[in-house]
Design an enzyme around this catalytic site. Structure first.
Site, PDB file in Angstrom:
ATOM      1  N   SER A  62       0.830  -1.203   0.000  1.00  0.00           N
ATOM      2  CA  SER A  62       0.000   0.000   0.000  1.00  0.00           C
ATOM      3  C   SER A  62       0.868   1.257   0.000  1.00  0.00           C
ATOM      4  CB  SER A  62      -0.888  -0.023   1.246  1.00  0.00           C
ATOM      5  OG  SER A  62      -1.468   1.236   1.436  1.00  0.00           O
ATOM      6  N   VAL A  70       9.920  -1.614  13.033  1.00  0.00           N
ATOM      7  CA  VAL A  70      10.692  -2.073  14.186  1.00  0.00           C
ATOM      8  C   VAL A  70      10.915  -3.571  13.974  1.00  0.00           C
ATOM      9  CG1 VAL A  70       9.994  -0.392  15.926  1.00  0.00           C
ATOM     10  CG2 VAL A  70       8.558  -2.389  15.508  1.00  0.00           C
ATOM     11  N   LYS A 101      25.069 -10.787  16.551  1.00  0.00           N
ATOM     12  CA  LYS A 101      24.418 -10.974  17.856  1.00  0.00           C
ATOM     13  C   LYS A 101      24.805 -12.357  18.366  1.00  0.00           C
ATOM     14  CE  LYS A 101      19.667 -11.462  19.659  1.00  0.00           C
ATOM     15  NZ  LYS A 101      18.230 -11.347  19.299  1.00  0.00           N
ATOM     16  N   LEU A 356       3.401 -10.459  11.013  1.00  0.00           N
ATOM     17  CA  LEU A 356       2.475  -9.983  12.045  1.00  0.00           C
ATOM     18  C   LEU A 356       1.029 -10.342  11.706  1.00  0.00           C
ATOM     19  CD1 LEU A 356       4.145  -6.515  12.671  1.00  0.00           C
ATOM     20  CD2 LEU A 356       4.265  -8.537  14.150  1.00  0.00           C
ATOM     21  N   THR A 367      11.732 -13.421  17.911  1.00  0.00           N
ATOM     22  CA  THR A 367      11.456 -14.665  17.188  1.00  0.00           C
ATOM     23  C   THR A 367      10.579 -14.494  15.946  1.00  0.00           C
ATOM     24  OG1 THR A 367       9.704 -14.977  18.824  1.00  0.00           O
ATOM     25  CG2 THR A 367      11.705 -16.272  19.116  1.00  0.00           C
TER      26      THR A 367
HETATM   27  C1  LIG Z   1       7.746  -3.453  19.388  1.00  0.00           C
HETATM   28  C2  LIG Z   1       8.107  -4.533  18.412  1.00  0.00           C
HETATM   29  C3  LIG Z   1       9.378  -5.090  18.440  1.00  0.00           C
HETATM   30  C4  LIG Z   1       9.715  -6.122  17.557  1.00  0.00           C
HETATM   31  N1  LIG Z   1      10.956  -6.701  17.629  1.00  0.00           N
HETATM   32  C5  LIG Z   1      11.248  -7.742  16.825  1.00  0.00           C
HETATM   33  C6  LIG Z   1      12.526  -8.346  16.841  1.00  0.00           C
HETATM   34  O1  LIG Z   1      13.420  -7.945  17.577  1.00  0.00           O
HETATM   35  N2  LIG Z   1      12.749  -9.405  16.023  1.00  0.00           N
HETATM   36  C7  LIG Z   1      11.796  -9.869  15.167  1.00  0.00           C
HETATM   37  O2  LIG Z   1      12.040 -10.856  14.454  1.00  0.00           O
HETATM   38  N3  LIG Z   1      10.607  -9.274  15.073  1.00  0.00           N
HETATM   39  C8  LIG Z   1      10.308  -8.227  15.873  1.00  0.00           C
HETATM   40  N4  LIG Z   1       9.107  -7.615  15.757  1.00  0.00           N
HETATM   41  C9  LIG Z   1       8.206  -8.028  14.687  1.00  0.00           C
HETATM   42  C10 LIG Z   1       8.663  -7.388  13.358  1.00  0.00           C
HETATM   43  O3  LIG Z   1       8.566  -5.990  13.446  1.00  0.00           O
HETATM   44  C11 LIG Z   1       7.816  -7.864  12.216  1.00  0.00           C
HETATM   45  O4  LIG Z   1       7.652  -9.233  12.267  1.00  0.00           O
HETATM   46  C12 LIG Z   1       8.474  -7.558  10.896  1.00  0.00           C
HETATM   47  O5  LIG Z   1       8.788  -6.201  10.796  1.00  0.00           O
HETATM   48  C13 LIG Z   1       7.586  -7.945   9.761  1.00  0.00           C
HETATM   49  O6  LIG Z   1       6.422  -7.143   9.759  1.00  0.00           O
HETATM   50  P1  LIG Z   1       5.356  -7.447   8.653  1.00  0.00           P
HETATM   51  O7  LIG Z   1       6.039  -7.482   7.344  1.00  0.00           O
HETATM   52  O8  LIG Z   1       4.576  -8.629   9.061  1.00  0.00           O
HETATM   53  O9  LIG Z   1       4.349  -6.194   8.744  1.00  0.00           O
HETATM   54  P2  LIG Z   1       4.550  -4.649   8.383  1.00  0.00           P
HETATM   55  O10 LIG Z   1       5.949  -4.201   8.444  1.00  0.00           O
HETATM   56  O11 LIG Z   1       3.557  -3.937   9.236  1.00  0.00           O
HETATM   57  O12 LIG Z   1       4.096  -4.548   6.862  1.00  0.00           O
HETATM   58  C14 LIG Z   1       2.746  -4.553   6.473  1.00  0.00           C
HETATM   59  C15 LIG Z   1       2.633  -4.323   4.983  1.00  0.00           C
HETATM   60  O13 LIG Z   1       1.279  -4.522   4.607  1.00  0.00           O
HETATM   61  C16 LIG Z   1       0.907  -3.526   3.714  1.00  0.00           C
HETATM   62  N5  LIG Z   1      -0.537  -3.309   3.782  1.00  0.00           N
HETATM   63  C17 LIG Z   1      -1.300  -3.123   4.896  1.00  0.00           C
HETATM   64  N6  LIG Z   1      -2.590  -2.885   4.546  1.00  0.00           N
HETATM   65  C18 LIG Z   1      -2.628  -2.952   3.197  1.00  0.00           C
HETATM   66  C19 LIG Z   1      -3.664  -2.790   2.229  1.00  0.00           C
HETATM   67  N7  LIG Z   1      -4.923  -2.507   2.567  1.00  0.00           N
HETATM   68  N8  LIG Z   1      -3.341  -2.902   0.924  1.00  0.00           N
HETATM   69  C20 LIG Z   1      -2.076  -3.178   0.528  1.00  0.00           C
HETATM   70  N9  LIG Z   1      -1.064  -3.362   1.407  1.00  0.00           N
HETATM   71  C21 LIG Z   1      -1.337  -3.220   2.707  1.00  0.00           C
HETATM   72  C22 LIG Z   1       1.688  -2.291   4.128  1.00  0.00           C
HETATM   73  O14 LIG Z   1       1.826  -1.367   3.054  1.00  0.00           O
HETATM   74  C23 LIG Z   1       3.021  -2.930   4.515  1.00  0.00           C
HETATM   75  O15 LIG Z   1       3.831  -3.018   3.359  1.00  0.00           O
HETATM   76  C24 LIG Z   1       8.754  -6.571  16.609  1.00  0.00           C
HETATM   77  C25 LIG Z   1       7.483  -5.997  16.574  1.00  0.00           C
HETATM   78  C26 LIG Z   1       7.149  -4.978  17.458  1.00  0.00           C
HETATM   79  C27 LIG Z   1       5.765  -4.391  17.417  1.00  0.00           C
END
Ligand SMILES: Cc1cc2nc3c(=O)[nH]c(=O)nc-3n(C[C@H](O)[C@H](O)[C@H](O)COP(=O)(O)OP(=O)(O)OC[C@H]3O[C@@H](n4cnc5c(N)ncnc54)[C@H](O)[C@@H]3O)c2cc1C
Length: 534
Positions: A62, A70, A101, A356, A367
């Site tokens: 998006s 993060v 690490k 997530l 993890t």
């Molecule tokens: C406080 C915190 C600390 C963390 N620390 C760690 C760590 O140390 N180690 C670790 O492995 N993980 C950690 N994590 C988890 C890590 O941040 C995520 O697993 C990782 O960044 C992957 O995120 P993601 O790709 O699932 O989601 P996001 O990065 O949120 O990406 C979501 C994507 O979906 C897209 N999207 C959403 N809605 C739509 C829509 N309607 N249409 C089209 N696209 C859309 C967005 O554009 C974006 O590209 C942490 C999380 C948090 C909250």
């Protein structure tokens, strides 16, 4: 008394060559929705499958919803990810400001004298020489003998972390070390995107407004804000906490972990840094949660993970700033909400959720990317087997759920075994009785001074983490009988001075961390990622 112990050995992960198969893949077009780390790691592993370019992969992200930005620490398995897709550390690490690490230091979780902090080391082959003394001493200490049983004295990674050494030994050193990484999450996403696109992944920017289903209930296509439609045979939901496909469209139930993982928010602050680099994450317990300290080459990331049931966000930010000595600065802080739990079925119909969107066990052991990697690899394996029917989906979900719950239990143990009594938050964690049955059994066994090695080996409890990790945690917080007695000669058989010398000499073979990061050499051609069994 040791009935099973941990052994580290070499395990080779060779880069898979994509496109070695000539038959047609069971699905032709996989649409990955989400361009965060989860989306791009999944896309890269799909592009690297044996079907090569005959499996069309599209990543849609998006323009109006950003990535979470993060998540900057990994487990050692990320090394396997890069090795399997054939990307050198010397290439990706400098671009992502990454550091090594060697493990995680836990500070302030226990108030028992001598056990206020400990290091959870990632294993190395050298640990084969010190693992048995550690396990035997822990067993003797459980039986009341006054022997040394703190994990920091037994593992070379703890020495490397203290001495700011890179866990990559000189070539002549015969033992390898298992290590993870720290990295800038946004830069890692960009790097993975570049590599995936180079390898044929299509990248589309568009916001999904509607998900259309076939009559069967499978996902047919996505409608985008600009009016376009994107169809696919198979979908991977990487939309982060929005869980757009698996949750909102397919209605997959969500299993919350809130009852035994209380944290639901974080506040993060980044501080520039150019000093020596300890190859460790530090997790320091504060009043209503814990703070991470993650060193990159250019900055240190800090984040307070806490529970809003016990502490409002502004109080958390003040406590974090006070902890960092930043009360009077205007360095910005970023507040985040978290949802801990997992979808009931990560693979539902023609959709797999990853990252997530699939779930989150709070970040204490970093993890999430491990599960991203495991999920994507399991999906690729299922596609390569041509096995995507109901039974395959059920097996996939059962295996993943067991791994997630095993990992959750390990993380819950950190909170359950705390001995702080300064706040309601820590007292509520220590008093928590809503633990899983396997975790209750593991803790009962330990508290009865019986070894848990056998139960872990059989998979009765402790799934998801090896013996060394369980012993490091439980011994690290000093969960031992009070008032130890003098050891018998048999119990006192290990000379700690010899172990100290072995580890000191071993550590001399490792280079300064920051210097090494300035010119990372390519890996020797024969890969040697190690895993440990128990
Ligand atoms: C406080 C915190 C600390 C963390 N620390 C760690 C760590 O140390 N180690 C670790 O492995 N993980 C950690 N994590 C988890 C890590 O941040 C995520 O697993 C990782 O960044 C992957 O995120 P993601 O790709 O699932 O989601 P996001 O990065 O949120 O990406 C979501 C994507 O979906 C897209 N999207 C959403 N809605 C739509 C829509 N309607 N249409 C089209 N696209 C859309 C967005 O554009 C974006 O590209 C942490 C999380 C948090 C909250």
């Amino acid at each position: 008394m040791t009935d099973a112990t941990a052994t580290v050995f070499n395990h080779n992960i060779t880069a898979q060559r994509p496109g070695t198969r000539t038959d047609e893949p069971p699905v032709k077009h996989v649409v990955v929705v989400g361009g965060g780390t989860a989306g791009w790691m999944t896309a890269l592993l799909l592009a690297n499958s044996a079907y090569g370019p005959r499996l069309k992969v599209t990543v849609l992200e998006s323009p109006q919803v950003g990535v979470i930005g993060v998540g900057e620490g990994s487990t050692p398995w990320l090394r396997g990810f890069f090795e399997s897709v054939g990307i050198e550390e010397s290439e990706w690490m400098p671009e992502c400001h990454a550091t090594y690490k060697a493990g995680i230091a836990f500070d302030g979780w226990s108030t028992r004298p001598g056990y206020e902090r400990y290091f959870h080391a990632f294993a190395s082959m050298l640990d084969n020489m010190t693992m048995a003394p550690f396990i035997d001493n822990v067993h003797a200490r459980l039986e009341g003998a006054d022997v040394h049983a703190h994990p920091n004295r037994f593992f070379i990674s703890a020495k490397l972390a203290q001495q700011c050494k890179a866990p990559r030994p000189q070539r002549s050193f015969p033992f390898d070390v298992w290590y993870g990484f720290h990295f800038d999450a946004v830069l890692l996403g960009r790097f993975l995107q570049k590599k995936a696109v180079e390898r044929g992944v299509q990248h589309i920017v568009g916001h999904v407004t509607d998900v259309r289903l076939h009559e069967s209930g499978d996902i047919a296509s996505l409608r985008l804000a600009d009016g376009a439609t994107l169809a696919g045979d198979f979908f991977v939901d990487c939309t982060g906490f929005a869980s757009l496909l698996i949750g909102k469209s397919l209605g997959t139930p969500f299993v919350s972990f809130k009852e035994n993982l209380f944290n639901d928010a974080a506040v993060a602050i980044q501080v520039p840094h150019d000093g020596p680099i300890h190859p460790q994450t530090v997790s320091t317990a504060l009043r209503n949660g814990w703070v991470w300290r993650i060193p990159l080459t250019t900055r240190i990331g800090h984040g307070y993970v806490y529970s809003t049931d016990f502490c409002p966000p502004d109080e958390a930010e003040t406590e974090l700033r006070r902890h960092l000595g930043l009360l009077d600065t205007d360095i910005p802080a970023r507040h985040l909400k978290m949802r801990c739990g997992r979808v009931a079925r990560a693979w539902n119909r023609n959709c797999v959720a990853n990252g997530l969107a699939q779930g989150f066990i709070e970040p204490l052991e970093a993890t999430t990317l491990l599960f991203v990697q495991r999920t994507a690899m399991a999906l690729v394996a299922a596609l390569e087997r041509g096995d995507i029917g109901e039974e395959a989906r059920a097996r996939f979900n059962e295996t993943l759920n067991a791994q997630v719950e095993g990992t959750r239990d390990y993380i819950v143990t950190h909170f359950k075994t705390n001995t702080r009594s300064d706040t309601d938050y820590w007292r509520a964690n220590a008093a928590n009785t809503r633990l899983s049955a396997p975790l209750q059994q593991l803790l009962r066994t330990w508290l009865a001074s019986r070894p848990i090695t056998g139960g872990i080996a059989k998979g009765t409890f402790g799934r998801g983490y090896p013996v060394m990790s369980w012993y490091s945690l439980l011994a690290g917080v000093g969960l031992f009988p009070d008032c130890p007695r003098p050891p018998t000669p048999q119990e006192a058989k290990y000379e700690m001075a010899e172990i100290d010398t072995l580890l000191e000499r071993g550590a001399m073979n490792f280079p300064d961390h920051r210097e090494f990061l300035g010119a990372i050499p390519p890996k020797p051609k024969e890969p040697s990622l190690q895993v440990y069994f128990w």
